[in-house]
Design a protein around this motif. Structure first.
Motif, PDB file in Angstrom:
ATOM      1  N   ARG A 205       0.790  -0.604  -0.466  1.00  0.00           N
ATOM      2  CA  ARG A 205       0.048   0.200   0.158  1.00  0.00           C
ATOM      3  C   ARG A 205       0.910   1.387   0.053  1.00  0.00           C
ATOM      4  NH1 ARG A 205      -3.772  -0.185   4.467  1.00  0.00           N
ATOM      5  NH2 ARG A 205      -4.930   2.088   3.884  1.00  0.00           N
ATOM      6  N   ILE A 206       2.105   0.771  -0.332  1.00  0.00           N
ATOM      7  CA  ILE A 206       2.976   1.721  -0.095  1.00  0.00           C
ATOM      8  C   ILE A 206       2.537   3.770  -0.759  1.00  0.00           C
ATOM      9  CG2 ILE A 206       4.948   1.772  -1.460  1.00  0.00           C
ATOM     10  CD1 ILE A 206       6.764   1.893   1.315  1.00  0.00           C
ATOM     11  N   PHE A 207       2.290   3.151  -1.623  1.00  0.00           N
ATOM     12  CA  PHE A 207       2.317   4.568  -2.894  1.00  0.00           C
ATOM     13  C   PHE A 207       0.855   4.859  -2.574  1.00  0.00           C
ATOM     14  CE2 PHE A 207       5.453   2.126  -5.422  1.00  0.00           C
ATOM     15  CZ  PHE A 207       6.527   3.019  -4.895  1.00  0.00           C
ATOM     16  N   GLU A 208       0.002   4.695  -2.118  1.00  0.00           N
ATOM     17  CA  GLU A 208      -1.466   5.313  -1.362  1.00  0.00           C
ATOM     18  C   GLU A 208      -0.972   6.955  -0.629  1.00  0.00           C
ATOM     19  OE1 GLU A 208      -4.253   3.047   0.991  1.00  0.00           O
ATOM     20  OE2 GLU A 208      -3.649   1.511  -0.434  1.00  0.00           O
ATOM     21  N   LEU A 209       0.531   6.915  -0.222  1.00  0.00           N
ATOM     22  CA  LEU A 209       0.714   7.934   0.378  1.00  0.00           C
ATOM     23  C   LEU A 209       1.339   9.132  -0.172  1.00  0.00           C
ATOM     24  CD1 LEU A 209       1.555   5.897   4.154  1.00  0.00           C
ATOM     25  CD2 LEU A 209      -1.274   6.757   2.914  1.00  0.00           C
ATOM     26  N   ALA A 210       2.372   8.240  -1.523  1.00  0.00           N
ATOM     27  CA  ALA A 210       3.077   9.297  -1.900  1.00  0.00           C
ATOM     28  C   ALA A 210       3.000  10.669  -2.244  1.00  0.00           C
ATOM     29  CB  ALA A 210       3.320   8.901  -2.896  1.00  0.00           C
TER      30      ALA A 210
END
Lengths: 280, 280
Positions: A205-210
């Motif tokens: 899910r890391i890139f949901e936060l970019a």
């Protein structure tokens, strides 16, 4: 003036747009080893026709070399061989020392004006070409005193059309400076992308936060390997020097975190804030 | 609703702009230890009046904590102590694990909704506040099940006004992910600025050449030390993990340049280009 653009990508295509728009170019001939690029450039209206270099050699007044720097090294000597006394070559290469030493003693060295536009985006190919890419940006002329006066005047007329500021440098100085203000930025972006992509494998899910800060530091990682590997290769020594310094700075920060020396970390950030003086 | 904004800087000020514009806030009370910030926020129309936390405590419906994370840790427990059963606190901290463990067993833990807006700029202070800073960006709710239902509903109404997308995470997961997509970007920018500023001392003309690529990778180096040192401190372990991986990636590139293994370098760049999938 008839302009031959060798390499109808981001840089070549964007130059073509402006020179056509301003009617500086009566005709733009596109030359590209990739037939697809010629087709796209024609359909986008960047060029008037596609030809081989052999066909264009007697026709164009100005040849603009906008291919990766290794390809410039291959093409330039034989292109100079074939030039008539009034024709001019401008290369747009991002590294200069190797390139210019290669043609240092060429009898037609004077017909070459070595240029490097400090402008670009992380995209490549004819579709990446945009109007006004160069307006207000800096064009570096390298070793300009080795160009014939009339050749330099012609190049200056082109750079005028692009509405660029100009800076003069020798090739050696150019390669050191660009290692600091361009090449290292690409290295850090590539490395940052790899760091995060690696992590994503285990943490989906890391890139949901970019956020925009992340995007800003990583966007150069979209840049073309075909363009950048030759740059790093030709500017290897300078790039290695800067990379060593940069790793040293990161290791220093790592050490301050390890030892929880937040006061020194604070001072470091304050020091790096001085970049405000340069970036408005 | 009466909103108390604790810390009227980039984040607090930008929230105030939207909540006032949309008339969600009938009154915005600014609380800031720096009297100058209150004056500026008043003159910019970000807040309706400046007060101390003690004065505001009985008046506001919602308290928005938008100060550096170390200050949030100091203020939050005693703020919770003083809350009446209907009041709500939203914190905007960039790290969560330490903060939330601090109030884990607080009898009024339910009145807190832990939020982290993935939005910002490299500027700080009331003058940095802008309209629409949050629109379309992501708000992370951390450990939301520990908030009372009515408190969460109130927070959601605020986030709705800000027009943000929402993501739910636990605090631990949040701190790992933000280390990758936000904290490391700031570290690399600070380090890059230091690398280049160091070089500039001996090579004065270096910044004439700075292009948009350089600006993009270095702009975060303008960020506030007061904000970032506490983040690195509180998220130390995760930031150290990512930093180690990032240095490892850079050392790998250094090795490939040393050994002139350009084929592997080419493959690495191609691999890092996969970031295109994420950044549009």
């Amino acid at each position: 003036m008839k302009i031959a653009i060798i390499g109808v990508g981001l840089i070549g295509g964007s130059i073509a747009i402006t020179l056509k728009e301003k009617k500086f170019a009566s005709k733009v001939i596109g030359i590209d080893k990739d037939e697809q690029n010629i087709k796209k450039a024609l359909s986008l209206g960047l060029i008037d026709e596609g030809k081989s270099l052999e066909e264009a050699i007697t026709e164009a007044d100005i040849f603009i070399l906008a291919v990766p720097v290794d390809a410039i090294c291959k093409i330039l000597p034989s292109l100079l061989d074939q030039l008539s006394p009034k024709q001019v070559v401008m290369d747009m290469g991002s590294t200069k020392e190797k390139l210019l030493s290669l043609v240092e003693n060429h009898e037609k060295r004077g017909r070459l004006v070595a240029c490097h536009p400090m402008a670009g985006t992380e995209y490549s190919g004819p579709e990446a070409a945009v109007p006004n890419l160069f307006s207000g940006k800096t064009m570096i002329y390298c070793d300009a005193t080795n160009s014939d006066e009339d050749a330099f005047d012609t190049a200056e007329a082109v750079v005028d059309q692009l509405e660029m500021k100009t800076v003069f440098m020798n090739a050696k100085e150019h390669d050191v400076h660009t290692a600091y203000v361009s090449h290292i930025s690409h290295i850090t972006s590539f490395a940052l992308a790899l760091t995060v992509l690696e992590k994503e494998k285990s943490q989906g899910r890391i890139f949901e936060l970019a956020s925009s800060g992340f995007e800003s530091t990583v966007r150069l990682a979209k840049s073309s390997a075909d363009m950048w590997v030759p740059i790093f290769r030709q500017n290897r020594k300078n790039v290695m020097d800067v990379l060593e310094e940069h790793i040293h700075q990161l290791q220093n920060m790592q050490h301050l975190l390890e030892t929880e020396d937040y006061q020194s970390f604070y001072k470091l950030i304050k020091k790096s804030n001085k970049i405000k003086r340069i970036l408005k």
